[in-house]
Every structure is written in C-alpha cells, then in structure tokens.
Design an enzyme around this catalytic site. Structure first.
Site, PDB file in Angstrom:
ATOM      1  N   CYS A   2       0.850  -1.204   0.000  1.00  0.00           N
ATOM      2  CA  CYS A   2       0.000   0.000   0.000  1.00  0.00           C
ATOM      3  C   CYS A   2       0.879   1.245   0.000  1.00  0.00           C
ATOM      4  O   CYS A   2       2.056   1.187   0.277  1.00  0.00           O
ATOM      5  CB  CYS A   2      -0.853   0.012   1.259  1.00  0.00           C
ATOM      6  SG  CYS A   2      -1.747  -1.510   1.515  1.00  0.00           S
ATOM      7  N   ARG A  27       4.323   0.072  -6.076  1.00  0.00           N
ATOM      8  CA  ARG A  27       4.169  -0.764  -4.872  1.00  0.00           C
ATOM      9  C   ARG A  27       3.180  -1.905  -5.097  1.00  0.00           C
ATOM     10  O   ARG A  27       3.043  -2.770  -4.262  1.00  0.00           O
ATOM     11  CB  ARG A  27       3.712   0.111  -3.687  1.00  0.00           C
ATOM     12  CG  ARG A  27       4.738   1.169  -3.318  1.00  0.00           C
ATOM     13  CD  ARG A  27       4.216   2.122  -2.279  1.00  0.00           C
ATOM     14  NE  ARG A  27       4.228   1.552  -0.958  1.00  0.00           N
ATOM     15  CZ  ARG A  27       5.168   1.798  -0.039  1.00  0.00           C
ATOM     16  NH1 ARG A  27       6.168   2.578  -0.335  1.00  0.00           N
ATOM     17  NH2 ARG A  27       5.119   1.276   1.159  1.00  0.00           N
ATOM     18  N   TRP A  74      -3.217  -2.490  -1.326  1.00  0.00           N
ATOM     19  CA  TRP A  74      -2.889  -3.864  -1.705  1.00  0.00           C
ATOM     20  C   TRP A  74      -3.619  -4.724  -0.680  1.00  0.00           C
ATOM     21  O   TRP A  74      -3.260  -4.733   0.504  1.00  0.00           O
ATOM     22  CB  TRP A  74      -1.376  -4.041  -1.614  1.00  0.00           C
ATOM     23  CG  TRP A  74      -0.836  -5.285  -2.214  1.00  0.00           C
ATOM     24  CD1 TRP A  74      -0.565  -5.520  -3.519  1.00  0.00           C
ATOM     25  CD2 TRP A  74      -0.516  -6.489  -1.529  1.00  0.00           C
ATOM     26  NE1 TRP A  74      -0.060  -6.774  -3.695  1.00  0.00           N
ATOM     27  CE2 TRP A  74      -0.030  -7.411  -2.491  1.00  0.00           C
ATOM     28  CE3 TRP A  74      -0.565  -6.889  -0.201  1.00  0.00           C
ATOM     29  CZ2 TRP A  74       0.388  -8.682  -2.164  1.00  0.00           C
ATOM     30  CZ3 TRP A  74      -0.151  -8.170   0.125  1.00  0.00           C
ATOM     31  CH2 TRP A  74       0.324  -9.048  -0.856  1.00  0.00           C
ATOM     32  N   ASN A  98      -1.352   1.858   6.093  1.00  0.00           N
ATOM     33  CA  ASN A  98      -0.494   0.758   5.612  1.00  0.00           C
ATOM     34  C   ASN A  98      -0.213  -0.118   6.815  1.00  0.00           C
ATOM     35  O   ASN A  98       0.001   0.385   7.912  1.00  0.00           O
ATOM     36  CB  ASN A  98       0.853   1.287   5.103  1.00  0.00           C
ATOM     37  CG  ASN A  98       0.729   1.981   3.762  1.00  0.00           C
ATOM     38  OD1 ASN A  98      -0.353   2.029   3.183  1.00  0.00           O
ATOM     39  ND2 ASN A  98       1.816   2.532   3.280  1.00  0.00           N
ATOM     40  N   GLY A  99      -0.203  -1.447   6.592  1.00  0.00           N
ATOM     41  CA  GLY A  99       0.116  -2.352   7.699  1.00  0.00           C
ATOM     42  C   GLY A  99      -1.087  -3.221   8.045  1.00  0.00           C
ATOM     43  O   GLY A  99      -2.068  -3.296   7.303  1.00  0.00           O
ATOM     44  N   GLU A 478      34.341  -5.876  -8.758  1.00  0.00           N
ATOM     45  CA  GLU A 478      33.740  -4.539  -8.919  1.00  0.00           C
ATOM     46  C   GLU A 478      34.820  -3.471  -9.016  1.00  0.00           C
ATOM     47  O   GLU A 478      34.746  -2.545  -9.832  1.00  0.00           O
ATOM     48  CB  GLU A 478      32.778  -4.272  -7.758  1.00  0.00           C
ATOM     49  CG  GLU A 478      32.178  -2.888  -7.705  1.00  0.00           C
ATOM     50  CD  GLU A 478      31.349  -2.521  -8.936  1.00  0.00           C
ATOM     51  OE1 GLU A 478      31.001  -3.421  -9.725  1.00  0.00           O
ATOM     52  OE2 GLU A 478      31.073  -1.329  -9.101  1.00  0.00           O
ATOM     53  N   LYS A 482      35.415  -0.913 -12.204  1.00  0.00           N
ATOM     54  CA  LYS A 482      35.499   0.552 -12.074  1.00  0.00           C
ATOM     55  C   LYS A 482      36.747   1.086 -12.776  1.00  0.00           C
ATOM     56  O   LYS A 482      36.680   2.070 -13.526  1.00  0.00           O
ATOM     57  CB  LYS A 482      35.513   0.920 -10.580  1.00  0.00           C
ATOM     58  CG  LYS A 482      34.167   0.787  -9.912  1.00  0.00           C
ATOM     59  CD  LYS A 482      33.265   1.898 -10.346  1.00  0.00           C
ATOM     60  CE  LYS A 482      31.793   1.629 -10.312  1.00  0.00           C
ATOM     61  NZ  LYS A 482      31.280   0.474 -11.003  1.00  0.00           N
ATOM     62  N   GLU A 485      36.246   0.746 -16.627  1.00  0.00           N
ATOM     63  CA  GLU A 485      35.254   1.598 -17.300  1.00  0.00           C
ATOM     64  C   GLU A 485      35.549   3.084 -17.136  1.00  0.00           C
ATOM     65  O   GLU A 485      35.068   3.895 -17.916  1.00  0.00           O
ATOM     66  CB  GLU A 485      33.845   1.263 -16.817  1.00  0.00           C
ATOM     67  CG  GLU A 485      33.562   1.517 -15.364  1.00  0.00           C
ATOM     68  CD  GLU A 485      32.100   1.189 -15.011  1.00  0.00           C
ATOM     69  OE1 GLU A 485      31.228   1.234 -15.888  1.00  0.00           O
ATOM     70  OE2 GLU A 485      31.849   0.880 -13.840  1.00  0.00           O
ATOM     71  N   HIS A 501      46.894 -20.804 -10.379  1.00  0.00           N
ATOM     72  CA  HIS A 501      46.415 -21.703 -11.449  1.00  0.00           C
ATOM     73  C   HIS A 501      46.531 -21.041 -12.809  1.00  0.00           C
ATOM     74  O   HIS A 501      45.796 -21.367 -13.731  1.00  0.00           O
ATOM     75  CB  HIS A 501      44.971 -22.125 -11.148  1.00  0.00           C
ATOM     76  CG  HIS A 501      44.843 -22.830  -9.840  1.00  0.00           C
ATOM     77  ND1 HIS A 501      45.328 -24.099  -9.631  1.00  0.00           N
ATOM     78  CD2 HIS A 501      44.361 -22.410  -8.652  1.00  0.00           C
ATOM     79  CE1 HIS A 501      45.113 -24.463  -8.385  1.00  0.00           C
ATOM     80  NE2 HIS A 501      44.523 -23.448  -7.753  1.00  0.00           N
ATOM     81  N   LYS A 601      24.434   4.737 -19.616  1.00  0.00           N
ATOM     82  CA  LYS A 601      23.998   4.555 -18.226  1.00  0.00           C
ATOM     83  C   LYS A 601      23.024   3.383 -18.133  1.00  0.00           C
ATOM     84  O   LYS A 601      23.033   2.648 -17.173  1.00  0.00           O
ATOM     85  CB  LYS A 601      23.335   5.828 -17.686  1.00  0.00           C
ATOM     86  CG  LYS A 601      22.903   5.732 -16.223  1.00  0.00           C
ATOM     87  CD  LYS A 601      24.067   5.396 -15.312  1.00  0.00           C
ATOM     88  CE  LYS A 601      23.659   5.119 -13.883  1.00  0.00           C
ATOM     89  NZ  LYS A 601      24.759   4.539 -13.065  1.00  0.00           N
TER      90      LYS A 601
HETATM   91  C1  AGP Z   1      28.495  -0.241 -13.641  1.00  0.00           C
HETATM   92  O1  AGP Z   1      29.401   0.748 -13.231  1.00  0.00           O
HETATM   93  C2  AGP Z   1      28.101  -0.110 -15.077  1.00  0.00           C
HETATM   94  N1  AGP Z   1      27.562   1.164 -15.353  1.00  0.00           N
HETATM   95  C3  AGP Z   1      27.261  -1.262 -15.585  1.00  0.00           C
HETATM   96  O2  AGP Z   1      27.981  -2.441 -15.358  1.00  0.00           O
HETATM   97  C4  AGP Z   1      25.867  -1.428 -14.949  1.00  0.00           C
HETATM   98  O3  AGP Z   1      25.998  -1.866 -13.613  1.00  0.00           O
HETATM   99  C5  AGP Z   1      25.109  -2.485 -15.761  1.00  0.00           C
HETATM  100  O4  AGP Z   1      24.955  -2.015 -17.075  1.00  0.00           O
HETATM  101  C6  AGP Z   1      23.725  -2.827 -15.190  1.00  0.00           C
HETATM  102  O5  AGP Z   1      22.935  -1.664 -15.211  1.00  0.00           O
HETATM  103  P1  AGP Z   1      21.549  -1.691 -14.349  1.00  0.00           P
HETATM  104  O6  AGP Z   1      21.957  -1.834 -12.913  1.00  0.00           O
HETATM  105  O7  AGP Z   1      20.886  -0.395 -14.644  1.00  0.00           O
HETATM  106  O8  AGP Z   1      20.747  -2.881 -14.812  1.00  0.00           O
END
Ligand code: AGP
Length: 606
Positions: A2, A27, A74, A98-99, A478, A482, A485, A501, A601
């Site tokens: 809700c 939601r 909901w 809500n709840g 990760e 970074k 990219e 290995h 993005k």
């Molecule tokens: C992460 O720094 C990148 N921009 C890229 O790997 C991103 O995480 C990926 O494209 C997934 O995007 P999303 O989380 O919008 O699905």
C-alpha cells in the site's frame, strides 16, 4: 504494497495527491482513493483498479479542499473492492493505513457494542471508529495516543478531521512514514518516492511517533505525547539532484551520497521499535521459497554475487546467481519454489528485462531490486524492493551498488530469520549494526590526497589485478570493473586463491595489484596469496583493517585502512576506496568521468 500520501496546503490538493499516488504505483495495488475536507464536509472518492480510474471519477466532480489524503491499497483484510479501498471515513474523520491491525476483530466487536456502524471488511476501519470514540472525551493528542495504544500490529497512518480542516495526523509503527516540507504546504508519504516529486526535504518518523502537520508547521511527538525534535534530511531524489552541486562530477557527488543511501534504506526498511526488517507485504510465504536466484548485469551482477555469499552464510536455502545475458539463453530448469530476483539500477537493462520476461512466461515468482521504481523491470515484476538512493547519473555505478547490496542483505536477514536459520538475538544484533553503518561508510570515504598518490601510479600502469576471497572476491571484481570503465586500464578481478592456477604468470615487476583483505575469515589465506604476488615483483595496495602486523606492513607498497565492522558488512566499506581509486586515476588521465567512452547509463539494447 500500500501507499499513503497526504497534503495540507493553501491551494486545492486533489490533483497533487493524484500525481503522487502515481509515483506509488510501483508498490503494487488493487484499488485507490482520496478524501479531502472542504466547507466542513469530508469528500471521499474511491475506485477499484488503477489510479487512472480514480482520476477519471474525480474529473467528473469538482473535488475541492486544501487538505487531503490518498491511498493505493494492496488488499490484506477484505477483498479488493471500492468499499474496502482507503480512505475509510465516518462523518468526522478519514483514515488511510499501511500495515495490519492484528486485534481488529476484538476492537470491532466492542465498537459495534457502542453503536458504531461499519461499512467495510477491513481492519483499518476500526481506527476511524476508535479515534472518533476517544475524541468524544479527549483533546486531539490524548485521543491519538489512546487510539494507538489500543492497536496491536503495524501501521503507517494518515488522518484528516472535519472539525480541524487544516491538519493531517501521521503515525508510524512498523511501516515507514515520512513528512515532506513544501512552499506554504506540507506533505505526508509512505516513502521518499511518494514525496520526491514535490520536495527533497523530508523527515522520517520513527516507530512509536506521531505528527501533526499544518501547511506552515509540523510537530512530532513520541508515543507518550512528548514533543520531539527531528532532523530534516536533504534527499537526493528530486529534480534539483540532477545538478552536480559543489562537486566536479556526478560520480564524486554520488560517492559522497552513499552514507545517505544506507540511511535511507535503514529508514525505509527497519522498524527500530520492534527491531524488525519490514519488507512491506512481501507476498510469498516462507515455506514457498526453497531457493533463490539472483540475476543482473555488470555492477548489479556483482551485488548478486555478494548476495550469494550472504545467503550461503546466513540461510539454509539454495542460492544461485547468473549474468542476465547468459541466463536468458541458458537451458534453464525453472523451479516453482524458487524466487527469481532481478537487480538493476535503471530497471531498463535489456538483458535483465529479458531474463525477467522469461521467468514470467514460465510463471515463476519474480522480485526486482531497482532504483527507478517506475521502470519496466519494476512494473513487470511481482514485487519491488527499491534501493532508495535517488537518481544515479554517473555511468559508473557507485551509490546504487551500495543500495543494491543493502537491500539484498536486508532480504537475506529477513528470510534467514523467517526460516529460523538465525537466532533472534543475532538477528537483532545484525539489525542494530546496520544502524551504525552509515557513519562507518562516511568515515571510509577518504579525502583526495589519501588516494591521489596511489592513483598517480595506477594512471601509468599497463594493467592491474584485483584479488579477494569470499565476500571480497565480488568487491575485487567490482573494483576492476570501475578501473576498466573509468580509466580504460585493463584490470582483472580474480579469486585470490586462483592466481597460482595461471594468472600468476601475468605478474611482473612493478605491476600494481589491489588485494582486498579485511580481517574476516578469509584474511590469513588472502595475505599468503598476497605474498605470492609480492614475491614476483607486484606493488601491492592492500585494503584491510587498521593493522599491527609488521610482516604484512613492511612488504606492501601502500595500505588503505578501514574500520572494523561485523564481517558480513565489510563489502560496504572495502568497495569505497576502489571507487575513489578509479575516479582519481581517470581524473589524472583526463577522461570523461561521468560519460566514459563506449558506455551508456542504461543498456537498453542486447
Ligand atoms: C556499472 O558501473 C556499469 N555502469 C554497468 O555495469 C551497470 O551496472 C550495468 O549495465 C547494469 O545496469 P543496471 O543496474 O541499470 O541494470
């Protein structure tokens, strides 16, 4: 789930309430309604189905009034129907909720004995009649306190009054509720999304608190009626946050917004009075979830991988992960007792959406963990868990990664507790540790000069390795992503134990290698792997706790020290210096930080 919205203003409120209800559609709901007070009359309009249906009904009458409440329901108690939709009103007051009120049957019986007439099958309606009863012989605050004391269960409430047409009362126990501050008007909302289109100044109520909202002032009270002062949070959630502010890049701003991301998640998901995690009408019974599959791309996949370690550590259920672009073409064995979780900041990633679509076609349970609640992945999954980190503009994901990890961790803890895989005392301790995490994150965002020397070396490197074990392995992946990219340097994240290995052959004199080794159960093993690369000439940057181990210290090139936290929580800290390392290395190389070459993005194509 809700959703609640309330507005008290110097102008008519119905269209603003409708607009905000649309922000809450993520939601999941089956009916909607609005009530306003105008000329001493409560005007209540409710409808089954989407907010658009409600909007059409409202357009046929002139729903005036400068104070009002709205709700998307909901169904829990009482079938989805117009009469069961919220608000629930009598001639004096109107309530949205809500709840779940657990003692509603007993309360309803006693109120009927006092002559109250009920219209709906809902638990919520008892609040209308109970408060009306207390208002007969108490002034407002006492009537509110007595009413709340009689209620068992969880609630977030919005209440308006025919005889006090300039106020809205809000109250919270176990279900999030926030107020927002506007220009000559103020708001009540069940989460930051409800409020973000109108303000970015919000205050969350804590459990047990209630508030009295006027268009020009808001007062907060604890459960005994004592006035409490509360901080106003500047949320990174509305249009103004599409600006960099005093930062040079969005990425720098978003790195520094990470403490707030943690705080938002704590406020939205943790019930501090009952020390509980509230997943807001999680729609599945624990016995119907025997396994979990986490699916995502890029950084989102890395949060899935960390989730795998947490679920393995804290629960007895099987957990698997997959990269969405692989999952969508794999010969999958779908299992109906498996919960498929899709992690995506944008909620529009084509591969992740395709994986979701495949699961829906196979009638699987689907849940999404997203930042954009109006996105396709959110709209089309059965259940949404937002990460509440506000708009992330920089292509390189930072605060969304922390938000994803936070929500996955909360989900893991909750399921672990529901399945009795964790003792109540440990569950409570872990929840309390999360309350301190925002400050720990803040302390781990280092200032420029601590990282800049290191990034100068990395900016000249041909390549680099990032090593870690256990929870630190996804952080190594990760960190390498970074650097790739942002600084366009080949960097590889690898399980530390795997180097011998093959990849050890890559190590050459002076090669920068990042080793992620917080003092968790993998520390000693990782340090011995670190010695292997040092012996072959690597310049090691070690990310670890404040350390008194001389042997470790004299051998390494540089060390970044983090605070000690509960072992589960190290990923939230160890990832931060790696974000900054990549940022300052790219800055040194003069690259476009917020829009790296070749990247988008949101990858909405295959
Ligand atoms: C992460 O720094 C990148 N921009 C890229 O790997 C991103 O995480 C990926 O494209 C997934 O995007 P999303 O989380 O919008 O699905």
């Amino acid at each position: 789930m809700c959703g609640i919205i309330g507005i008290t203003s110097s102008k008519p409120v119905s269209s603003s309430i409708l607009h905000s209800l649309k922000k809450l559609e993520y939601r999941g709901y089956d009916s909607a309604g609005i009530a306003t007070i105008d000329n001493g009359i409560i005007n209540e309009i409710k409808s089954l189905g989407r907010v658009d249906v409600l909007e059409k009904n409202i357009s046929q009458i002139n729903l005036s009034g400068e104070v009002g409440i709205g709700h998307v329901r909901w169904a829990t108690h009482g079938i989805p129907s117009t009469i069961n939709a919220h608000p629930h009103s009598n001639e004096n007051i109107s309530v949205v909720h809500n709840g779940i009120i657990e003692n509603s049957v007993i309360l309803k019986k006693s109120l009927i004995n006092k002559g109250h007439k009920f219209k709906s099958e809902t638990d919520t309606e008892v609040i209308v009649h109970l408060l009306s009863e207390y208002l007969k012989s108490n002034e407002l605050n006492n009537a509110i306190i007595k009413t709340l004391n009689d209620l068992d269960g969880s609630f977030a409430l919005g209440i308006i009054f025919k005889d006090m047409p300039n106020i809205i009362v809000g109250a919270r126990r176990g279900s999030p509720l926030a107020v927002g501050y506007g220009p000559n008007e103020n708001y009540l909302g069940s989460d930051s999304y409800a409020l973000k289109s109108m303000t970015n100044k919000i205050t969350y109520l804590n459990d047990g608190e209630f508030c009295i909202i006027k268009k020009d002032e808001i007062n907060f009270y604890d459960y005994m009626g004592n006035k409490v002062n509360k901080k106003i949070l500047q949320l990174s959630t509305n249009e103004q946050n599409y600006e960099k502010g005093e930062y040079k890049h969005f990425m720098a701003k978003e790195i520094n917004e990470q403490p707030l991301t943690i705080k938002n998640c704590v406020n939205e998901y943790i019930d501090k009075i009952n020390n509980e995690i509230n997943l807001h009408n999680f729609p599945w019974k624990k016995e119907n979830i025997k396994s979990i599959k986490l699916i995502g791309c890029g950084t989102a996949f890395h949060s899935c991988l960390i989730g795998k370690y947490w679920f393995e550590e804290l629960t007895n259920i099987d957990v698997d992960i997959d990269i969405a672009s692989e999952f969508r073409y794999r010969k999958n064995r779908f299992k109906e007792d498996c919960l498929y979780i899709f992690v995506s900041q944008s909620g529009e990633t084509a591969d992740t959406y395709a994986a979701l679509d495949l699961c829906k076609k196979n009638k699987m349970k689907t849940c999404s963990i997203v930042n954009v609640v109006e996105s396709s992945i959110a709209r089309d999954s059965d259940f949404v868990l937002p990460i509440h980190c506000g708009p992330e503009i920089g292509v390189a994901s930072t605060k969304a990664f922390l938000g994803q990890m936070m929500v996955i961790y909360l989900l893991c803890l909750k399921i672990s507790y529901l399945k009795n895989n964790i003792k109540k005392s440990d569950y409570n301790k872990k929840i309390k540790n999360l309350d301190l995490l925002s400050e720990k994150v803040k302390k781990t965002i280092f200032d420029e000069n601590q990282i800049q020397t290191i990034s100068n070396t990395f900016s000249k490197a041909k390549g680099s390795m990032f090593l870690g074990r256990g929870f630190s392995f996804p952080i190594a992946l990760e960190g390498a992503l970074k650097l790739k990219e942002l600084a366009y340097i080949h960097a590889e994240g690898y399980p530390a134990g795997e180097m011998k290995h093959g990849p050890l052959a890559l190590i050459e004199d002076g090669m920068p290698v990042v080793v992620v080794a917080p003092k968790d159960q993998y520390y000693k093993k990782t340090i011995s792997n670190m010695q292997e690369v040092i012996a072959r000439g690597a310049k090691v940057l070690l990310v670890t706790n404040k350390d008194d181990d001389q042997i470790v210290s004299e051998n390494i090139w540089k060390k970044i020290e983090i605070d000690t936290v509960e072992k589960d929580l190290y990923p939230f800290l160890t990832t931060l210096p790696l974000q900054q390392l990549a940022y300052y290395t790219a800055l040194k190389k003069g690259f476009d930080i917020d829009k790296p070459r070749n990247l988008a993005k949101s990858v909405t194509v295959e």
